[in-house]
Write a protein that holds these residues in place. Structure first.
Motif, short mmCIF file in Angstrom:
data_model
loop_
_atom_site.label_atom_id
_atom_site.label_comp_id
_atom_site.label_asym_id
_atom_site.label_seq_id
_atom_site.Cartn_x
_atom_site.Cartn_y
_atom_site.Cartn_z
N ILE A 1 0.80 -1.23 0.00
CA ILE A 1 0.00 0.00 0.00
C ILE A 1 0.83 1.28 0.00
CG2 ILE A 1 -0.24 0.16 2.52
CD1 ILE A 1 -3.15 1.09 2.02
N ARG A 2 2.04 1.25 0.51
CA ARG A 2 2.87 2.45 0.50
C ARG A 2 3.15 2.94 -0.93
NH1 ARG A 2 8.24 3.88 4.05
NH2 ARG A 2 8.71 5.85 3.00
N LYS A 3 3.04 2.03 -1.88
CA LYS A 3 3.27 2.42 -3.27
C LYS A 3 2.27 3.48 -3.73
CE LYS A 3 5.25 -2.07 -4.56
NZ LYS A 3 5.12 -3.26 -5.46
N THR A 4 1.12 3.57 -3.05
CA THR A 4 0.15 4.58 -3.45
C THR A 4 0.70 6.00 -3.27
OG1 THR A 4 -0.90 4.63 -1.25
CG2 THR A 4 -1.79 3.07 -2.88
N LEU A 5 1.65 6.16 -2.36
CA LEU A 5 2.27 7.47 -2.15
C LEU A 5 3.07 7.91 -3.37
CD1 LEU A 5 3.43 7.00 1.55
CD2 LEU A 5 1.73 8.67 0.76
N GLN B 1 11.76 3.86 -17.38
CA GLN B 1 12.19 2.46 -17.35
C GLN B 1 13.15 2.18 -16.20
OE1 GLN B 1 13.63 2.08 -21.36
NE2 GLN B 1 11.59 1.65 -22.20
N HIS B 2 13.67 3.25 -15.58
CA HIS B 2 14.55 3.09 -14.41
C HIS B 2 13.80 3.25 -13.10
CE1 HIS B 2 18.43 3.08 -16.61
NE2 HIS B 2 17.78 3.85 -17.47
N ASP B 3 12.47 3.40 -13.16
CA ASP B 3 11.70 3.61 -11.94
C ASP B 3 11.76 2.38 -11.04
OD1 ASP B 3 8.93 3.55 -10.36
OD2 ASP B 3 9.36 5.62 -10.91
N LYS B 4 11.88 2.62 -9.74
CA LYS B 4 12.08 1.53 -8.77
C LYS B 4 10.86 0.61 -8.63
CE LYS B 4 13.03 4.50 -5.57
NZ LYS B 4 12.96 5.67 -6.47
N LYS B 5 9.69 1.08 -9.03
CA LYS B 5 8.48 0.27 -8.88
C LYS B 5 8.31 -0.77 -9.99
CE LYS B 5 5.76 3.84 -8.90
NZ LYS B 5 6.85 4.83 -9.05
N ASN B 6 9.08 -0.62 -11.06
CA ASN B 6 8.93 -1.53 -12.20
C ASN B 6 9.29 -2.97 -11.82
OD1 ASN B 6 8.28 0.72 -13.67
ND2 ASN B 6 10.28 0.91 -14.63
N GLN B 7 8.65 -3.91 -12.47
CA GLN B 7 8.94 -5.32 -12.25
C GLN B 7 9.06 -6.03 -13.59
OE1 GLN B 7 6.04 -7.10 -9.61
NE2 GLN B 7 6.22 -5.49 -8.09
N ASN B 8 10.18 -6.76 -13.75
CA ASN B 8 10.41 -7.52 -14.98
C ASN B 8 10.27 -6.64 -16.23
OD1 ASN B 8 10.72 -9.93 -13.46
ND2 ASN B 8 8.49 -10.14 -13.36
N ASP B 9 10.83 -5.44 -16.14
CA ASP B 9 10.84 -4.48 -17.26
C ASP B 9 9.45 -3.98 -17.65
OD1 ASP B 9 13.63 -4.66 -17.50
OD2 ASP B 9 13.48 -6.44 -18.77
N VAL B 10 8.47 -4.15 -16.77
CA VAL B 10 7.12 -3.66 -17.02
C VAL B 10 6.89 -2.40 -16.18
CG1 VAL B 10 4.65 -4.14 -16.88
CG2 VAL B 10 6.25 -5.96 -17.55
N LEU B 11 6.43 -1.32 -16.81
CA LEU B 11 6.18 -0.07 -16.10
C LEU B 11 5.01 -0.23 -15.14
CD1 LEU B 11 6.58 2.41 -19.08
CD2 LEU B 11 8.22 1.98 -17.26
N GLN B 12 5.24 0.13 -13.86
CA GLN B 12 4.23 0.00 -12.82
C GLN B 12 3.83 1.38 -12.31
OE1 GLN B 12 3.16 -3.00 -11.22
NE2 GLN B 12 4.36 -4.43 -12.44
N PHE B 13 2.53 1.61 -12.23
CA PHE B 13 2.02 2.90 -11.79
C PHE B 13 1.11 2.73 -10.58
CE2 PHE B 13 3.50 4.03 -15.86
CZ PHE B 13 3.50 5.41 -16.00
N SER B 14 0.97 3.83 -9.82
CA SER B 14 -0.07 3.95 -8.81
C SER B 14 -1.08 4.95 -9.34
CB SER B 14 0.50 4.42 -7.48
OG SER B 14 1.42 3.47 -6.96
#
Length: 345
Positions: A218-222, A299-312
């Motif tokens: 849930i902290r990822k929402t920040l 693409q360097h964002d820390k939230k990404n997983q397996n080269d997939v862009l992750q957003f909140s």
């Protein structure tokens, strides 16, 4: 991981930290000039000053801080007091957390952004290759001391930068506060008493970080507004039109809400209220070019997983989803819409 106590104070004096054998006051040049005169400082305290600005939140500055600590015989009983905005809190906390495997530190935030957000939540770090916060650790300050009088030293642009993080907190976690903001069309120049606003923003962040101190869920929402915001901030960092952190985050929130609306995660009526607040409040909204560079930086964002862009992304005002996998086409479409309809220059 313990929850840091946040204390509002009416005056500041380094005498309250006398239990430590050696105290180091860390600040950037702006803080030293405008905020040090408001602090009652013992003559025995060593000050460490570094150049102001995000571009100095790097390994070069960090090494100089370590060297100053070593040359002045800082030991494990020493204390670092970080007096400044988000940059000072980030790099000062990291310096303390890594020197001799960790010494105590305290944050005394001087900007609205740091008071409401950056000083809380145990993140420390530096940038690498202009990518935001790539190197860092989780480490808690012993205390955070809030002295609202420092806000009187800030220009309007700096206040607005901090206001962006407060608006973000409302969008992801406090629908009532956001709707009041939208109805009243609140202007920061009309705010006489910042303490209640700061207390609410701090409470929101602390509630979330207490549940998820290491940002596993849930902290990822920040991070709403920060995936695109950080990329924009990094891209503009060394240009003549560099953006403050909050300015970039405000643009990021706008574009990421466009993505959420396009994907039908949030109703258009709700999204329109977010657009209203962001466009009526934040005046600096340049065109985002080149778009390809922005996407590459993301693409360097820390939230990404397996080269997939992750957003909140917000799914309604007062709530936010995380781990949203978003395609480059969705991002491109939203940035193009922003460039066409929402820029100011």
């Amino acid at each position: 991981m313990h929850q840091t106590e946040t204390i509002f104070v009416e005056q500041l004096s380094t005498e309250i930290f006398s239990k430590s054998k050696k105290i180091f006051l860390l600040a950037d040049e702006n803080t030293a000039q405008f905020c040090f005169p408001k602090i009652k400082k013992s003559s025995s305290i060593k000050t460490i000053i570094f150049p102001a600005g995000e571009k100095h939140k790097n390994i070069i500055t960090l090494t100089k801080i370590w060297e100053e600590l070593a040359l002045n015989f800082a030991d494990r009983n020493s204390l670092i007091i970080n007096v400044g905005g988000g940059v000072v809190c980030d790099i000062g906390g990291f310096a303390a957390a890594t020197y001799m495997r960790g010494i105590s530190f305290i944050h005394v935030p001087t900007s609205l952004l740091a008071m409401a957000d950056a000083a809380h939540g145990n993140k420390t770090g530096i940038d690498l290759l202009n990518y935001k916060n790539m190197i860092g650790v989780f480490a808690q300050p012993d205390y955070v001391f809030i002295y609202p009088e420092f806000l009187k030293t800030l220009p309007k642009r700096e206040l607005l930068s901090g206001w962006a993080e407060i608006v973000k907190h409302y969008i992801i976690a406090d629908a009532a506060a956001f709707h009041n903001l939208w109805k009243e069309n609140t202007k920061i120049t009309s705010i006489a008493n910042w303490q209640p606003i700061l207390e609410k923003a701090i409470r929101i962040k602390q509630t979330i970080t207490k549940r998820d101190p290491l940002e596993k869920n849930i902290r990822k929402t920040l991070n709403f507004g920060h995936t695109i915001g950080h990329a924009i901030e990094s891209t503009f960092l060394n240009s003549n039109n560099n953006l403050l952190h909050g300015e970039a985050v405000a643009i990021g929130m706008l574009i990421e809400t466009l993505i959420a609306e396009d994907l039908k995660l949030i109703q258009t009526e709700e999204a329109e209220k977010i657009y209203d607040v962001l466009t009526n409040t934040f005046e600096i909204r340049p065109k985002i070019l080149p778009i390809a560079e922005i996407i590459k930086t993301m693409q360097h964002d820390k939230k990404n997983q397996n080269d997939v862009l992750q957003f909140s992304l917000p799914n309604r005002i007062g709530n936010c989803l995380y781990n949203c996998e978003i395609s480059e086409d969705n991002i491109l479409k939203a940035i193009e819409k922003y460039n066409e309809h929402y820029t100011t220059k």
